[in-house]
Design an enzyme around this catalytic site. Structure first.
Site, PDB file in Angstrom:
ATOM      1  N   GLY A  58      56.491   0.176 -64.311  1.00 13.99           N
ATOM      2  CA  GLY A  58      57.181  -0.442 -65.063  1.00 13.99           C
ATOM      3  C   GLY A  58      58.898  -0.008 -64.680  1.00 13.99           C
ATOM      4  N   CYS A  85      52.944   5.321 -61.686  1.00 20.11           N
ATOM      5  CA  CYS A  85      54.166   5.561 -61.916  1.00 20.11           C
ATOM      6  C   CYS A  85      54.672   5.676 -62.921  1.00 20.11           C
ATOM      7  CB  CYS A  85      54.742   4.110 -61.002  1.00 20.11           C
ATOM      8  SG  CYS A  85      56.448   4.400 -60.676  1.00 20.11           S
ATOM      9  N   TYR A  86      55.490   4.707 -63.589  1.00 25.54           N
ATOM     10  CA  TYR A  86      55.895   5.008 -65.015  1.00 25.54           C
ATOM     11  C   TYR A  86      54.928   5.450 -66.154  1.00 25.54           C
ATOM     12  CZ  TYR A  86      58.294   4.103 -69.765  1.00 25.54           C
ATOM     13  OH  TYR A  86      58.793   4.376 -70.909  1.00 25.54           O
ATOM     14  N   HIS A 175      51.768   3.880 -55.766  1.00 27.65           N
ATOM     15  CA  HIS A 175      51.128   2.546 -56.381  1.00 27.65           C
ATOM     16  C   HIS A 175      49.881   2.448 -55.552  1.00 27.65           C
ATOM     17  CE1 HIS A 175      54.217   0.892 -59.146  1.00 27.65           C
ATOM     18  NE2 HIS A 175      54.945   1.691 -58.603  1.00 27.65           N
ATOM     19  N   GLU A 177      47.589   0.007 -56.062  1.00 27.85           N
ATOM     20  CA  GLU A 177      47.128  -1.172 -56.393  1.00 27.85           C
ATOM     21  C   GLU A 177      47.705  -2.160 -55.262  1.00 27.85           C
ATOM     22  OE1 GLU A 177      50.924  -0.965 -59.098  1.00 27.85           O
ATOM     23  OE2 GLU A 177      49.367   0.380 -58.067  1.00 27.85           O
ATOM     24  N   ASP A 233      41.747 -25.201 -58.489  1.00 27.15           N
ATOM     25  CA  ASP A 233      41.281 -24.925 -59.733  1.00 27.15           C
ATOM     26  C   ASP A 233      40.535 -25.748 -60.457  1.00 27.15           C
ATOM     27  OD1 ASP A 233      42.676 -22.455 -59.494  1.00 27.15           O
ATOM     28  OD2 ASP A 233      44.501 -23.437 -60.449  1.00 27.15           O
ATOM     29  N   LYS A 375      43.032 -16.099 -59.386  1.00 29.36           N
ATOM     30  CA  LYS A 375      42.829 -16.981 -58.325  1.00 29.36           C
ATOM     31  C   LYS A 375      42.024 -16.683 -57.107  1.00 29.36           C
ATOM     32  CE  LYS A 375      44.875 -21.136 -56.660  1.00 29.36           C
ATOM     33  NZ  LYS A 375      44.924 -22.113 -57.604  1.00 29.36           N
TER      34      LYS A 375
END
Length: 519
Positions: A58, A85-86, A175, A177, A233, A375
């Site tokens: 964050g 992280c945060y 991070h 991710e 979609d 997605k």
């Protein structure tokens, strides 16, 4: 049927731009995850019943007044917790450690030295006991809470990661991710599989089986209406519903005359002819072009196109009897919308309506079978449902279609020229292998004329701009560095094959400051 959401990971969002990536990486590991605001109540957390919790990064500092904190239930629940992280910083502060502003801010690549290999860092180091990661922080943990052991460091960050394995608490300052972290996928897999003991039931085949059962239970023997655009979609919703309820589904395809070359025919062939879905094609090119006559402002054009779509769709809907449900292609990022609040948290704040604004007499109940999917998951589902790969993995196409790729007033002449130019561009990108290397590419019609020479004659004709970008998240993008030879071939073909084009230019603007679309 197996409950494929029984093993679930809760992600508490502290406002990081990467929060949705965490949820996606967990799902890619075969585990269901949901993202919620960091101030989720203790009771809600217990009701969610997670096998593990991840605290996101964050933009805040734990030193700031009223900076966000994790709910107490996170540490009392008895399940593993990973702070990123945060998330690592607030975990440390809340459990008795110290966080301080760093003398050196770390943004970008860094190499961590792994000093203690716990379950989280298992098999992510190289022969030098190092691993390349992506840092993005100013503050850093200065002292660890009691019971924690440092597991890695960098020259400017003594606690790049740490853990208290007896309590199942883990923290990383980097991070995992993002794709820039070399072994980030393995680290997240270690957390959900080794540490949280989750299975890998979250996959396309199981999702389809689960969703079909849910749709059949919700819809019963009632009729469903879907606005089919040919986009990813709505196409996946159509295929999924057809498999679940067959002829109870009717699709309305509004052909507004602003689609790509032969796209209307391709949609009908794919869904009506090949898949046997009932599709009503509303040919409305003349109507849309008439409504757009004289309109030049981009936002005004969008509103006209949206209004006409609603009217055409509503007219077709009124011709149908006994329809109870309206299906929509709402996906998870539509449901989770980051709010730019003081605390930077993400709220579940909107229900995105692809066919919003319908008149009151068309009061349907909603069916949104993709609303908990990202997605990339929707695309995988589409392929598993038999939709061709080239349709599912096409570049994004704006809702208003060519209406916002024709600068200024929209005319049929301009749309026809643009369709041909864009098709040549796509052909060459695919043939060269560059289509899959770019995130989005398209042609733009310029309503200006330029002098050209063809043979011994003078040509005074329109200008086409080409746009191709490379991006991961579409928040930022750089123009694609296409080979000169490829740009030359595309340009030559467009000018040779389309007599109404005398000049082709290539857009070398990055985002920011430019946007990806021109309008």
């Amino acid at each position: 049927m197996t409950n494929i959401t029984q093993d679930r990971i809760l992600i508490l969002d502290f406002g990081s731009q990467y929060s949705q990536l965490i949820a996606r990486r967990v799902r890619e590991a075969g585990v269901y995850s949901e993202m919620h605001a960091f101030d989720m109540s203790d009771e809600e957390i217990r009701e969610f019943n997670p096998k593990g919790i991840i605290l996101s990064g964050g933009p805040e500092s734990v030193h700031e007044a009223d900076s966000p904190r994790a709910p107490e239930a996170v540490f009392d629940l008895g399940v593993p917790v990973l702070g990123i992280c945060y998330g690592f910083q607030t975990m440390s502060e809340q459990l008795g450690g110290k966080v301080e502003a760093g003398d050196v801010h770390e943004f970008g690549y860094a190499k961590i030295d792994i000093t203690h290999q716990d379950k989280l860092l298992s098999k992510i180091s190289d022969e030098k006991n190092q691993s390349e990661v992506w840092m993005s922080h100013g503050d850093k943990v200065a002292s660890l809470p009691e019971g924690f052991t440092v597991t890695s460091s960098t020259p400017s960050c003594p606690y790049a990661s740490a853990s208290d394995e007896s309590r199942g608490f883990y923290g990383v300052q980097f991070h995992p991710e993002v794709t820039h972290t070399q072994k980030g996928v393995e680290l997240i897999s270690n957390f959900v599989h080794i540490i949280c003991s989750c299975g890998n039931a979250w996959n396309s085949e199981n999702i389809i089986e689960m969703r079909i059962k849910q749709l059949q239970d919700q819809i019963g023997d009632q009729k469903v209406l879907l606005g089919l655009s040919g986009g990813v979609d709505s196409s996946v919703v159509a295929a999924l519903l057809h498999r679940a309820i067959g002829d109870q589904l009717t699709c309305v395809f509004v052909d507004n005359g602003l689609l790509r070359l032969n796209e209307g025919d391709q949609v009908m062939q794919m869904f009506a002819d090949n898949m046997g879905i009932r599709v009503i094609r509303a040919d409305s090119e003349a109507r849309f072009l008439s409504a757009l006559s004289g309109v030049t402002d981009p936002e005004a054009k969008r509103k006209v196109i949206g209004r006409e779509f609603i009217e055409v769709f509503s007219e077709e809907a009124r011709k149908l009897d006994g329809v109870k449900f309206l299906a929509q292609g709402t996906i998870y990022p539509d449901v989770i919308e980051s709010a730019a609040s003081k605390q930077g948290k993400a709220h579940v704040i909107k229900s995105h309506h692809n066919v919003g604004g319908l008149p009151d007499d068309l009061a349907f109940e909603l069916v949104e079978p993709l609303r908990d999917l990202f997605k990339d998951e929707v695309r995988k589902l589409g392929v598993a449902l038999g939709i061709p790969h080239h349709m599912i993995y096409r570049h994004p196409f704006p809702g208003p279609g060519l209406g916002v790729r024709i600068l200024g007033e929209v005319k049929k002449e301009y749309a026809d020229i643009l369709r041909l130019a864009d098709d040549i561009f796509m052909q060459e990108l695919r043939q060269s292998g560059w289509y899959d290397k770019t995130a989005q590419a398209f042609a733009v019609f310029q309503p200006v004329k330029s002098v050209g020479v063809v043979g011994d004659g003078r040509r005074y004709a329109w200008v086409i701009a080409l746009r191709a970008v490379e991006t991961v998240d579409f928040m930022t993008a750089r123009f694609a560095h296409l080979p000169y030879e490829l740009v030359d071939r595309i340009s030559t073909r467009i000018m040779n094959e389309i007599k109404d084009v005398s000049r082709v230019v290539y857009d070398v603007s990055s985002k920011p400051p430019a946007t990806i679309e021109w309008e």
